[in-house]
Design a protein around this motif. Structure first.
Motif, PDB file in Angstrom:
ATOM      1  N   UNK A 171       0.855  -1.195   0.000  1.00 10.49           N
ATOM      2  CA  UNK A 171       0.000   0.000   0.000  1.00 10.49           C
ATOM      3  C   UNK A 171       0.885   1.237   0.000  1.00 10.49           C
ATOM      4  N   UNK A 172       0.535   2.207  -0.828  1.00  8.66           N
ATOM      5  CA  UNK A 172       1.249   3.477  -0.889  1.00  8.66           C
ATOM      6  C   UNK A 172       0.224   4.594  -0.772  1.00  8.66           C
ATOM      7  N   UNK A 173       0.427   5.507   0.181  1.00  9.37           N
ATOM      8  CA  UNK A 173      -0.459   6.648   0.385  1.00  9.37           C
ATOM      9  C   UNK A 173       0.359   7.931   0.321  1.00  9.37           C
ATOM     10  N   UNK A 174      -0.244   8.967  -0.234  1.00 10.15           N
ATOM     11  CA  UNK A 174       0.404  10.276  -0.278  1.00 10.15           C
ATOM     12  C   UNK A 174      -0.616  11.387  -0.186  1.00 10.15           C
ATOM     13  N   UNK A 175      -0.262  12.448   0.525  1.00 10.52           N
ATOM     14  CA  UNK A 175      -1.149  13.604   0.643  1.00 10.52           C
ATOM     15  C   UNK A 175      -0.305  14.847   0.865  1.00 10.52           C
ATOM     16  N   UNK A 176      -0.886  16.001   0.560  1.00 12.66           N
ATOM     17  CA  UNK A 176      -0.173  17.256   0.740  1.00 12.66           C
ATOM     18  C   UNK A 176      -1.184  18.339   1.130  1.00 12.66           C
ATOM     19  N   UNK A 177      -0.797  19.208   2.047  1.00 17.80           N
ATOM     20  CA  UNK A 177      -1.643  20.313   2.477  1.00 17.80           C
ATOM     21  C   UNK A 177      -1.316  21.561   1.673  1.00 17.80           C
ATOM     22  N   UNK A 178      -2.342  22.136   1.036  1.00 22.71           N
ATOM     23  CA  UNK A 178      -2.199  23.381   0.304  1.00 22.71           C
ATOM     24  C   UNK A 178      -3.005  24.457   1.038  1.00 22.71           C
ATOM     25  N   UNK A 179      -2.316  25.394   1.668  1.00 25.53           N
ATOM     26  CA  UNK A 179      -3.003  26.413   2.461  1.00 25.53           C
ATOM     27  C   UNK A 179      -3.568  27.501   1.550  1.00 25.53           C
TER      28      UNK A 179
END
Length: 264
Positions: A171-179
């Motif tokens: 399993x590979x997960x990725x996320x990023x916060x864009x303010x």
């Protein structure tokens, strides 16, 4: 310009290019010179206190990354994604739990992980431990993976799972916060599940099992509490899609999301 400010500016350091360089012998002494004078035993307590002061002490952290209701065609569902750790800056005990289901029915998928993590690079941990599946067939996995922060602030979590029956999945997960503002944050997220073989009892086909792509928009009333809305598209692919159709399920599902994100 105030004359006092002019005097201060004139007397200020001219900058690093004109500073007197350190003498050649600077830094050439022993790394723990005080030990040579006072002895290692006498300095040990001071050194340990300095380490604690600069962050080498255990910390507990817990986060509900996704805790949401999923509105979709047919039966609406729910999902949780929790994780946390206890430990210091270089070694920690991690615990994780994920699960989902449909309201009014039994839980479809649920898992709990217990992992030991060791820092292998700045912002990156190597994790190893066990995973226990609680929904569906009783399955225990050995786990090894990495978790950390990649360039451009992408949070990445990848792991390999080997079950007691010899099934290998990943399993590979990725996320990023864009303010958008200080409190309004857009979070794109993607997840890919893979399998090295067909696993009929779990409805998983070899190759890419499933792909999820979504985006969540949250508002942080306080940093520790943020409700969100979002949309997510998931696909079952290859043999996994065939298993889903055989169960009367649609291999492509669109979810409209309402949830909260919290930590302490």
């Amino acid at each position: 310009m105030d004359h006092g400010m002019m005097d201060d500016a004139a007397s200020a350091s001219p900058g690093p290019d004109m500073e007197t360089p350190p003498p050649p012998e600077a830094g050439s002494g022993p790394p723990r010179a005080a030990d040579a004078i006072w002895g290692a035993d006498a300095m040990r307590a001071s050194r340990e206190d300095l380490q604690r002061t600069h962050g080498d002490f255990p910390v507990f952290w817990f986060q509900g990354d996704r805790f949401e209701t999923q509105v979709r065609g047919g039966a609406d569902g729910y999902l949780w994604d929790l994780q946390g750790y206890y430990g210091g800056p270089t070694s920690r005990f991690w615990f994780k739990s994920e699960g989902e289901g449909t309201f009014g029915e039994q839980i479809e998928d649920a898992e709990v992980q217990a992992l030991y993590a060791r820092a292998i690079a700045p912002f990156w941990d190597l994790q190893a431990g066990v995973r226990q599946d609680l929904g569906g067939p009783d399955t225990t996995h050995a786990v090894i993976g990495v978790q950390g922060l990649s360039p451009y602030q992408f949070e990445v979590d990848g792991a390999l799972f080997l079950s007691q029956r010899g099934d290998l999945t990943a399993r590979i997960e990725g996320e990023v916060d864009q303010r958008i503002t200080q409190r309004l944050i857009l979070q794109p997220r993607a997840e890919v599940n893979l399998s090295a073989q067909d696993i009929p009892r779990l409805g998983i086909g070899s190759g890419i099992d499933s792909v999820e792509v979504g985006v969540r928009l949250r508002y942080e009333f306080i940093r520790e509490f943020a409700p969100y809305i979002g949309i997510e598209q998931s696909w079952r692919l290859g043999g996994s899609a065939d298993y889903a159709r055989a169960r009367g399920e649609d291999p492509s599902v669109t979810n409209y999301l309402v949830g909260i994100r919290f930590w302490f």
